[in-house]
Design a protein around this motif. Structure first.
Motif, PDB file in Angstrom:
ATOM      1  N   LEU A  38       8.288  11.067  -2.450  1.00 31.70           N
ATOM      2  CA  LEU A  38       7.187  11.556  -3.455  1.00 31.70           C
ATOM      3  C   LEU A  38       6.197  10.697  -3.443  1.00 31.70           C
ATOM      4  N   ASN A  39       6.483   9.347  -3.370  1.00 29.61           N
ATOM      5  CA  ASN A  39       5.435   8.188  -3.613  1.00 29.61           C
ATOM      6  C   ASN A  39       4.583   8.288  -2.238  1.00 29.61           C
ATOM      7  N   ARG A  40       5.109   8.507  -1.166  1.00 28.53           N
ATOM      8  CA  ARG A  40       4.557   8.746   0.117  1.00 28.53           C
ATOM      9  C   ARG A  40       3.630   9.985   0.147  1.00 28.53           C
ATOM     10  N   ALA A  41       4.262  10.848  -0.450  1.00 28.92           N
ATOM     11  CA  ALA A  41       3.275  12.194  -0.470  1.00 28.92           C
ATOM     12  C   ALA A  41       2.210  11.901  -1.224  1.00 28.92           C
ATOM     13  N   VAL A  42       2.086  11.300  -2.639  1.00 30.42           N
ATOM     14  CA  VAL A  42       1.228  11.090  -3.365  1.00 30.42           C
ATOM     15  C   VAL A  42       0.178  10.300  -2.580  1.00 30.42           C
ATOM     16  N   PHE A  43       0.501   9.245  -1.815  1.00 31.20           N
ATOM     17  CA  PHE A  43      -0.336   8.448  -1.004  1.00 31.20           C
ATOM     18  C   PHE A  43      -1.188   9.546   0.095  1.00 31.20           C
ATOM     19  N   LEU A  44      -0.436  10.034   0.442  1.00 27.32           N
ATOM     20  CA  LEU A  44      -1.112  11.199   1.596  1.00 27.32           C
ATOM     21  C   LEU A  44      -2.114  12.054   1.159  1.00 27.32           C
ATOM     22  N   PHE A  45      -1.732  12.517  -0.201  1.00 29.82           N
ATOM     23  CA  PHE A  45      -2.549  13.440  -0.764  1.00 29.82           C
ATOM     24  C   PHE A  45      -3.960  12.841  -1.173  1.00 29.82           C
ATOM     25  N   GLU A  46      -3.656  11.600  -1.790  1.00 25.94           N
ATOM     26  CA  GLU A  46      -5.042  10.974  -2.277  1.00 25.94           C
ATOM     27  C   GLU A  46      -5.628  10.407  -1.249  1.00 25.94           C
ATOM     28  N   THR A  47      -5.269  10.435   0.012  1.00 24.41           N
ATOM     29  CA  THR A  47      -6.225   9.887   1.132  1.00 24.41           C
ATOM     30  C   THR A  47      -6.518  11.158   1.960  1.00 24.41           C
ATOM     31  N   GLY A  48      -6.226  12.302   1.480  1.00 23.48           N
ATOM     32  CA  GLY A  48      -6.920  13.467   2.161  1.00 23.48           C
ATOM     33  C   GLY A  48      -5.840  14.241   3.426  1.00 23.48           C
ATOM     34  N   HIS A  49      -4.611  13.752   3.293  1.00 21.39           N
ATOM     35  CA  HIS A  49      -3.860  14.244   4.185  1.00 21.39           C
ATOM     36  C   HIS A  49      -2.995  15.150   3.428  1.00 21.39           C
ATOM     37  N   PHE A  50      -3.478  16.548   3.148  1.00 24.18           N
ATOM     38  CA  PHE A  50      -2.777  17.323   2.307  1.00 24.18           C
ATOM     39  C   PHE A  50      -1.392  17.957   2.930  1.00 24.18           C
ATOM     40  N   LEU A  53       7.047  15.939   0.766  1.00 21.96           N
ATOM     41  CA  LEU A  53       7.508  15.994  -0.496  1.00 21.96           C
ATOM     42  C   LEU A  53       8.726  16.747  -0.633  1.00 21.96           C
ATOM     43  N   PRO A  54       9.550  16.047  -1.619  1.00 22.36           N
ATOM     44  CA  PRO A  54      10.972  16.551  -1.857  1.00 22.36           C
ATOM     45  C   PRO A  54      10.816  17.901  -2.756  1.00 22.36           C
ATOM     46  N   ALA A  55      11.838  18.555  -2.400  1.00 26.79           N
ATOM     47  CA  ALA A  55      11.922  20.137  -3.152  1.00 26.79           C
ATOM     48  C   ALA A  55      12.509  20.031  -4.513  1.00 26.79           C
ATOM     49  N   VAL A  56      13.375  19.011  -4.758  1.00 26.80           N
ATOM     50  CA  VAL A  56      14.124  19.128  -5.859  1.00 26.80           C
ATOM     51  C   VAL A  56      14.326  17.741  -6.364  1.00 26.80           C
TER      52      VAL A  56
END
Length: 483
Positions: free
Chosen positions: A356-368, A375-378
């Motif tokens: 989840l933390n890694r997904a937030v980082f990727l999102f905020e740096t433009g790697h959607f 991103l974990p599902a549950v």
């Protein structure tokens, strides 16, 4: 050796304790010094001289010859062995005192804390429930009843803080109530003793007695560093609506002045208050507060104020990375996320908190797309589940995915099905306003300044809306950019 401390300690023993001390001295975990292995033999020599300790039986040279046969006498060696032997007896007396029957509650509470610190959740809950039940049946009440109730409530609050899902008060209300009961009962008892003594000895004036009877916090040691720092933070919290970043800086200045006078535990608490104040200011629209928050988090991490036996709670792990990203500290955020992978309390085998933390980082740096991939599902914790679902929706919006309308509908259904029973009214409003604003963004045309302005007004009019900065950014983009 008759006048040594070790002989003094042995004299204080009851004859029934001698054999217990002999067995205790052979355990081997008390002695740590270079001469520790000689301490049990010295104790045996001295115990045989109990209770008379006649000088000829424990003369230094004679004792030394038994300990070091055939070696020249060295006074310092015997002194060091005496120190180790005395340490064994003191530890023996402490253990006996700790194991006395009237200390049963404290022993069981210590066991609860040991289970907590070693991550043995099931055992922790079993022992805590057993201790809680026993205290509720503690009739007749012991002198320490209120104190035990306070300690138990405090421990429950600490356990809940490690698993904080922001759904309750972490038992703080009960802790305060039990603290009040303990404090007020003890104060009444000591005041009664004082009044009784005053009748006999006339030791204080009626005016002084009246002041003691009428308690206010001003009558305590408000000049003490602990009290001064606590009162400053309470003052800030009472005036939260009028507070600004300068007030936080002033509190930080006081903290720096008093830091050497405060313990590590107290500093940990004070820094947490300051971090919360910065977060409140940022949420109220003061952007400079986020830089202060990040700086405080870095200091707290370096000083181990955020870790619990080297681990972080999931919320702290996520919040530190998110705050760093808001400050554009992307390199720090990525390094932090990787450094603490697997060092999160209640992390599972698939490293969902890390993902989840890694997904937030990727999102905020433009790697959607990459964010959606990891991103974990549950999540079992609802606050992290909501965070993951909002991130998923935003990533689908950024990639103009055809799945977005279905995901929005699914999120609304999730809120209706589970949110009402598990979320407070405020948190429910935050989620609903977010998804409603996102739905309006998704149904808006690009290159429409009027629609952009209309949505901006609607978002700004909401006092409670999750992901507000991102929604504002996307509403502004409608006026000039294509998605």
């Amino acid at each position: 050796m008759k006048d040594t401390h070790v002989v003094e300690l042995i004299k204080a023993l009851h004859p029934d304790e001698l054999d217990d001390l002999r067995r205790f001295s052979t355990l081997g975990w008390v002695e740590k010094g270079d001469y520790a292995r000689y301490a049990p033999l010295l104790l045996e020599i001295l115990l045989k001289a109990y209770p008379d300790f006649e000088a000829e039986n424990i003369e230094k040279n004679s004792v030394y010859d038994i300990l070091f046969p055939g070696q020249p006498f060295v006074s310092s060696r015997l002194e060091k062995i005496n120190v180790e032997a005395a340490k064994i007896i003191r530890t023996f007396l402490q253990v006996k005192y700790y194991l006395r029957e009237e200390n049963e509650f404290n022993r069981n509470l210590d066991m609860v804390v040991i289970f907590r610190n070693r991550g043995m959740s099931n055992r922790y809950e079993q022992w805590f429930s057993r201790l809680q039940k026993k205290l509720s049946q503690d009739i007749p009440f012991t002198e320490n009843h209120f104190f035990h109730q306070y300690l138990l409530n405090m421990e429950q609050g600490y356990w809940m803080s490690l698993h904080n899902q922001q759904k309750n008060d972490m038992n703080l209300s009960n802790t305060i109530k039990s603290l009040d009961a303990f404090f007020y009962y003890q104060r009444l008892m000591f005041l009664n003793f004082l009044m009784n003594q005053n009748i006999i000895a006339n030791c204080i004036t009626n005016e002084e007695l009246k002041k003691l009877s009428n308690y206010t916090h001003e009558s305590t040691q408000s000049h003490h560093p602990l009290m001064r720092v606590a009162l400053i933070h309470q003052s800030l919290l009472h005036n939260i609506e009028l507070m600004d970043i300068n007030n936080v800086d002033e509190a930080m200045q006081v903290l720096r002045q008093e830091e050497k006078s405060l313990s590590s535990d107290q500093l940990q608490t004070v820094y947490s208050f300051l971090r919360n104040l910065c977060a409140m200011l940022y949420n109220r629209g003061l952007p400079e507060a986020i830089e202060r928050l990040h700086a405080l988090q870095v200091i707290s991490l370096e000083k181990n104020y955020l870790t619990h036996f080297g681990q972080l709670t999931p919320s702290v792990y996520l919040n530190l990375a998110k705050t760093a990203l808001l400050c554009n500290k992307t390199q720090w955020a990525e390094q932090f996320i990787e450094d603490y992978k697997g060092r999160v309390i209640n992390e599972n085998d698939t490293f969902d908190f890390y993902r989840l933390n890694r997904a937030v980082f990727l999102f905020e740096t433009g790697h959607f797309d990459a964010a959606l991939d990891v991103l974990p599902a549950v999540f079992s914790q609802i606050d992290h589940m909501l965070m993951a679902k909002r991130l998923e929706l935003r990533a689908y919006y950024e990639t103009t995915s055809d799945l977005l309308p279905y995901k929005i509908h699914s999120f609304k259904m999730y809120l209706n099905r589970t949110g009402k029973s598990q979320l407070s009214a405020d948190l429910m409003e935050l989620q609903n306003n977010f998804v409603n604003m996102l739905h309006q963004l998704e149904n808006s045309r690009t290159g429409d300044p009027k629609r952009s302005e209309q949505l901006l007004k609607r978002i700004m009019a909401k006092t409670k809306v999750a992901e507000r900065p991102w929604l504002i950014e996307k509403a502004r983009e409608l006026s000039s950019q294509k998605r």
